[in-house]
Design a protein around this motif. Structure first.
Motif, PDB file in Angstrom:
ATOM      1  N   ARG A  46     -69.580   4.992   4.044  1.00 57.82           N
ATOM      2  CA  ARG A  46     -68.210   5.480   4.049  1.00 57.82           C
ATOM      3  C   ARG A  46     -67.376   4.726   5.082  1.00 57.82           C
ATOM      4  O   ARG A  46     -67.783   4.583   6.235  1.00 57.82           O
ATOM      5  CB  ARG A  46     -68.188   6.974   4.380  1.00 57.82           C
ATOM      6  N   ALA A  47     -66.211   4.257   4.674  1.00 55.71           N
ATOM      7  CA  ALA A  47     -65.303   3.557   5.579  1.00 55.71           C
ATOM      8  C   ALA A  47     -63.934   3.485   4.930  1.00 55.71           C
ATOM      9  O   ALA A  47     -63.820   3.573   3.697  1.00 55.71           O
ATOM     10  CB  ALA A  47     -65.817   2.141   5.887  1.00 55.71           C
ATOM     11  N   VAL A  48     -62.897   3.321   5.756  1.00 52.41           N
ATOM     12  CA  VAL A  48     -61.554   3.174   5.190  1.00 52.41           C
ATOM     13  C   VAL A  48     -61.492   1.856   4.432  1.00 52.41           C
ATOM     14  O   VAL A  48     -62.113   0.867   4.815  1.00 52.41           O
ATOM     15  CB  VAL A  48     -60.487   3.194   6.301  1.00 52.41           C
ATOM     16  N   ALA A  49     -60.741   1.855   3.335  1.00 55.47           N
ATOM     17  CA  ALA A  49     -60.661   0.657   2.496  1.00 55.47           C
ATOM     18  C   ALA A  49     -59.897  -0.461   3.192  1.00 55.47           C
ATOM     19  O   ALA A  49     -60.187  -1.640   2.995  1.00 55.47           O
ATOM     20  CB  ALA A  49     -59.998   0.988   1.161  1.00 55.47           C
ATOM     21  N   LYS A  50     -58.913  -0.105   4.022  1.00 56.84           N
ATOM     22  CA  LYS A  50     -58.155  -1.084   4.783  1.00 56.84           C
ATOM     23  C   LYS A  50     -57.697  -0.438   6.083  1.00 56.84           C
ATOM     24  O   LYS A  50     -57.802   0.787   6.256  1.00 56.84           O
ATOM     25  CB  LYS A  50     -56.950  -1.584   3.975  1.00 56.84           C
ATOM     26  N   SER A  51     -57.212  -1.244   6.988  1.00 55.82           N
ATOM     27  CA  SER A  51     -56.839  -0.735   8.304  1.00 55.82           C
ATOM     28  C   SER A  51     -55.777   0.366   8.187  1.00 55.82           C
ATOM     29  O   SER A  51     -54.934   0.357   7.297  1.00 55.82           O
ATOM     30  CB  SER A  51     -56.330  -1.871   9.194  1.00 55.82           C
ATOM     31  N   VAL A  52     -55.863   1.310   9.125  1.00 52.12           N
ATOM     32  CA  VAL A  52     -54.949   2.453   9.160  1.00 52.12           C
ATOM     33  C   VAL A  52     -54.084   2.354  10.410  1.00 52.12           C
ATOM     34  O   VAL A  52     -54.593   2.106  11.511  1.00 52.12           O
ATOM     35  CB  VAL A  52     -55.724   3.789   9.170  1.00 52.12           C
ATOM     36  N   THR A  53     -52.782   2.510  10.249  1.00 51.30           N
ATOM     37  CA  THR A  53     -51.859   2.472  11.379  1.00 51.30           C
ATOM     38  C   THR A  53     -51.130   3.808  11.511  1.00 51.30           C
ATOM     39  O   THR A  53     -51.313   4.697  10.681  1.00 51.30           O
ATOM     40  CB  THR A  53     -50.826   1.340  11.206  1.00 51.30           C
ATOM     41  N   GLU A  54     -50.315   3.936  12.571  1.00 49.32           N
ATOM     42  CA  GLU A  54     -49.543   5.135  12.885  1.00 49.32           C
ATOM     43  C   GLU A  54     -50.461   6.174  13.527  1.00 49.32           C
ATOM     44  O   GLU A  54     -51.473   6.582  12.958  1.00 49.32           O
ATOM     45  CB  GLU A  54     -48.888   5.702  11.614  1.00 49.32           C
ATOM     46  N   PRO A  55     -50.135   6.555  14.766  1.00 47.54           N
ATOM     47  CA  PRO A  55     -51.004   7.434  15.553  1.00 47.54           C
ATOM     48  C   PRO A  55     -51.467   8.710  14.848  1.00 47.54           C
ATOM     49  O   PRO A  55     -52.644   9.075  14.925  1.00 47.54           O
ATOM     50  CB  PRO A  55     -50.136   7.750  16.781  1.00 47.54           C
ATOM     51  N   HIS A  56     -50.549   9.406  14.169  1.00 45.13           N
ATOM     52  CA  HIS A  56     -50.941  10.686  13.552  1.00 45.13           C
ATOM     53  C   HIS A  56     -51.979  10.473  12.456  1.00 45.13           C
ATOM     54  O   HIS A  56     -52.936  11.258  12.339  1.00 45.13           O
ATOM     55  CB  HIS A  56     -49.718  11.406  12.985  1.00 45.13           C
ATOM     56  N   ARG A  57     -51.816   9.423  11.665  1.00 44.25           N
ATOM     57  CA  ARG A  57     -52.789   9.134  10.601  1.00 44.25           C
ATOM     58  C   ARG A  57     -54.146   8.763  11.200  1.00 44.25           C
ATOM     59  O   ARG A  57     -55.201   9.187  10.709  1.00 44.25           O
ATOM     60  CB  ARG A  57     -52.290   7.998   9.720  1.00 44.25           C
ATOM     61  N   VAL A  58     -54.129   7.979  12.278  1.00 43.17           N
ATOM     62  CA  VAL A  58     -55.379   7.608  12.945  1.00 43.17           C
ATOM     63  C   VAL A  58     -56.039   8.850  13.531  1.00 43.17           C
ATOM     64  O   VAL A  58     -57.253   9.045  13.423  1.00 43.17           O
ATOM     65  CB  VAL A  58     -55.121   6.562  14.046  1.00 43.17           C
ATOM     66  N   GLY A  59     -55.235   9.726  14.138  1.00 45.01           N
ATOM     67  CA  GLY A  59     -55.776  10.963  14.700  1.00 45.01           C
ATOM     68  C   GLY A  59     -56.415  11.836  13.642  1.00 45.01           C
ATOM     69  O   GLY A  59     -57.506  12.393  13.841  1.00 45.01           O
ATOM     70  N   GLN A  60     -55.754  11.977  12.503  1.00 41.47           N
ATOM     71  CA  GLN A  60     -56.312  12.768  11.407  1.00 41.47           C
ATOM     72  C   GLN A  60     -57.634  12.181  10.918  1.00 41.47           C
ATOM     73  O   GLN A  60     -58.589  12.920  10.640  1.00 41.47           O
ATOM     74  CB  GLN A  60     -55.314  12.836  10.247  1.00 41.47           C
ATOM     75  N   LEU A  61     -57.672  10.869  10.829  1.00 42.84           N
ATOM     76  CA  LEU A  61     -58.885  10.192  10.362  1.00 42.84           C
ATOM     77  C   LEU A  61     -60.043  10.456  11.322  1.00 42.84           C
ATOM     78  O   LEU A  61     -61.166  10.757  10.893  1.00 42.84           O
ATOM     79  CB  LEU A  61     -58.618   8.696  10.241  1.00 42.84           C
ATOM     80  N   LEU A  62     -59.780  10.344  12.608  1.00 42.20           N
ATOM     81  CA  LEU A  62     -60.824  10.551  13.607  1.00 42.20           C
ATOM     82  C   LEU A  62     -61.307  11.998  13.618  1.00 42.20           C
ATOM     83  O   LEU A  62     -62.515  12.268  13.617  1.00 42.20           O
ATOM     84  CB  LEU A  62     -60.309  10.161  14.990  1.00 42.20           C
ATOM     85  N   ILE A  63     -60.373  12.927  13.630  1.00 40.53           N
ATOM     86  CA  ILE A  63     -60.749  14.343  13.680  1.00 40.53           C
ATOM     87  C   ILE A  63     -61.512  14.739  12.420  1.00 40.53           C
ATOM     88  O   ILE A  63     -62.563  15.403  12.486  1.00 40.53           O
ATOM     89  CB  ILE A  63     -59.496  15.218  13.851  1.00 40.53           C
ATOM     90  N   GLY A  64     -61.001  14.336  11.257  1.00 41.79           N
ATOM     91  CA  GLY A  64     -61.677  14.677  10.005  1.00 41.79           C
ATOM     92  C   GLY A  64     -63.046  14.037   9.896  1.00 41.79           C
ATOM     93  O   GLY A  64     -64.015  14.676   9.455  1.00 41.79           O
ATOM     94  N   GLY A  65     -63.155  12.778  10.314  1.00 37.31           N
ATOM     95  CA  GLY A  65     -64.435  12.079  10.239  1.00 37.31           C
ATOM     96  C   GLY A  65     -65.485  12.688  11.137  1.00 37.31           C
ATOM     97  O   GLY A  65     -66.644  12.889  10.727  1.00 37.31           O
ATOM     98  N   LEU A  66     -65.102  13.009  12.370  1.00 37.54           N
ATOM     99  CA  LEU A  66     -66.061  13.604  13.297  1.00 37.54           C
ATOM    100  C   LEU A  66     -66.439  15.026  12.878  1.00 37.54           C
ATOM    101  O   LEU A  66     -67.576  15.459  13.076  1.00 37.54           O
ATOM    102  CB  LEU A  66     -65.494  13.599  14.717  1.00 37.54           C
ATOM    103  N   ARG A  67     -65.489  15.756  12.288  1.00 37.99           N
ATOM    104  CA  ARG A  67     -65.807  17.112  11.805  1.00 37.99           C
ATOM    105  C   ARG A  67     -66.863  17.040  10.696  1.00 37.99           C
ATOM    106  O   ARG A  67     -67.817  17.825  10.678  1.00 37.99           O
ATOM    107  CB  ARG A  67     -64.541  17.793  11.298  1.00 37.99           C
ATOM    108  N   ARG A  68     -66.680  16.072   9.792  1.00 34.63           N
ATOM    109  CA  ARG A  68     -67.646  15.930   8.694  1.00 34.63           C
ATOM    110  C   ARG A  68     -69.009  15.536   9.219  1.00 34.63           C
ATOM    111  O   ARG A  68     -70.042  16.087   8.815  1.00 34.63           O
ATOM    112  CB  ARG A  68     -67.153  14.882   7.690  1.00 34.63           C
ATOM    113  N   LEU A  69     -69.044  14.568  10.153  1.00 37.10           N
ATOM    114  CA  LEU A  69     -70.312  14.113  10.712  1.00 37.10           C
ATOM    115  C   LEU A  69     -71.012  15.222  11.491  1.00 37.10           C
ATOM    116  O   LEU A  69     -72.236  15.362  11.432  1.00 37.10           O
ATOM    117  CB  LEU A  69     -70.075  12.896  11.608  1.00 37.10           C
ATOM    118  N   ARG A  70     -70.237  16.009  12.230  1.00 36.14           N
ATOM    119  CA  ARG A  70     -70.829  17.105  12.994  1.00 36.14           C
ATOM    120  C   ARG A  70     -71.455  18.134  12.068  1.00 36.14           C
ATOM    121  O   ARG A  70     -72.501  18.723  12.378  1.00 36.14           O
ATOM    122  CB  ARG A  70     -69.754  17.741  13.876  1.00 36.14           C
ATOM    123  N   SER A  71     -70.827  18.350  10.901  1.00 40.14           N
ATOM    124  CA  SER A  71     -71.389  19.300   9.934  1.00 40.14           C
ATOM    125  C   SER A  71     -72.720  18.814   9.379  1.00 40.14           C
ATOM    126  O   SER A  71     -73.522  19.606   8.862  1.00 40.14           O
ATOM    127  CB  SER A  71     -70.403  19.530   8.785  1.00 40.14           C
TER     128      SER A  71
END
Length: 310
Positions: free
Chosen positions: A220-245
């Motif tokens: 699993r990985a993003v298809a292309k680079s992600v910009t804009e702080p809020h989008r990056v934050g959402q990606l990090l929080i969602g990704g770590l939540r899934r991994l922690r589960s």
């Protein structure tokens, strides 16, 4: 021959800077030492083993890149280098932790814009500080040609976002004080991401932050680079939540000399590696490598992020 082993960290760093691959760098260094051994057995007198080995590694690296470029043209998603990781639990070979930690992932990605010979000349001159006569001997080019190649490579790298004086020779590895500050910010950063604290996370992200992910079409990985702080934050929080589960956890580590973390599953197997590019007290870029083919040198690889085989 035994004395030449002291050059292994330097040789590994040159090969790694050329290829962006830990495994390929190790193979190139091994081939260079094999060539030195064969030369000795043939009765050839090697007056300067360091110069001999540097030349061998450089030319092997050029040859390797010429064929590797064909494979990278068909690479799925973004390409990032194999991470060089140093942590308390996974220290790795010492040669992986010395000069190679001055080569950040961002810088190695920029080097991909260069031809194999341009990359060799630029690496030897800019990163390792070799004088032009040495660069010429190592690459088999004339000094005048090397000067032209270096000037051309510098322009191409600058066009990709590298600023003069901001390369690895200038900013890495960071001094202990700055490294400790970066590690503390990384710790706070990962805690905020794991805890879903978006506001705290946004305070630590640069306005022009970029998230890069490399799954190689196998994880699993993003298809292309992600910009804009809020989008990056959402990606990090969602990704770590899934991994922690899935039972995964974060372990702080130095990745290519930069603060980061290993993401490991419940059995301690590596699922991915995260490197943070920190400057001026904020995270400017996040590089995540989850391609299992690029994690094997770190130990057993987890399958929690793998995509189903087609």
């Amino acid at each position: 021959m035994a004395d030449a082993v002291v050059y292994r960290p330097l040789l590994f760093s040159i090969a790694y800077g050329m290829t962006g691959s830990v495994g390929d760098a190790e193979d190139i260094v091994q081939d260079a030492f094999l060539g030195l051994t064969k030369a000795h057995r043939a009765g050839t007198e090697i007056a300067a083993p360091k110069a001999y080995l540097t030349t061998s590694v450089t030319r092997l690296g050029i040859n390797h890149l010429s064929s590797a470029r064909v494979r990278r043209e068909t690479y799925v998603g973004e390409w990032l280098p194999e991470p060089v990781v140093v942590s308390g639990e996974r220290p790795g070979p010492v040669e992986h932790a010395e000069l190679a930690d001055s080569l950040s992932m961002a810088f190695l990605v920029l080097l991909e814009a260069l031809s194999p010979v341009e990359r060799a000349v630029f690496m030897l001159r800019e990163v390792f500080g070799y004088e032009y006569p040495q660069v010429a001997r190592s690459t088999g080019k004339s000094e005048a040609n090397c000067r032209q190649i270096f000037a051309r490579a510098r322009k191409r790298i600058a066009a990709g976002g590298w600023a003069d004086g901001a390369g690895p020779a200038a900013d890495g590895p960071p001094p202990p004080a700055r490294r400790a500050e970066g590690e503390e910010l990384a710790r706070t950063f990962f805690e905020a991401a794991a805890g879903g604290e978006m506001d705290a996370l946004l305070d630590m992200l640069a306005p022009d932050v970029v998230y890069h992910g490399d799954g190689g079409g196998k994880a699993r990985a993003v298809a292309k680079s992600v910009t804009e702080p809020h989008r990056v934050g959402q990606l990090l929080i969602g990704g770590l939540r899934r991994l922690r589960s899935l039972g995964a956890s974060l372990r702080p580590a130095l990745i290519n000399g930069r603060p980061g973390a290993l993401i490991v599953d419940a059995e301690g197997r590596v699922a991915s590696v995260v490197e943070l590019d920190i400057a001026d007290g904020v995270v400017r870029a996040v590089h995540t490598v989850s391609n299992p083919d690029k994690l094997g040198h770190l130990g057993p690889v987890s399958d929690i992020g793998r995509l189903p085989e087609k």
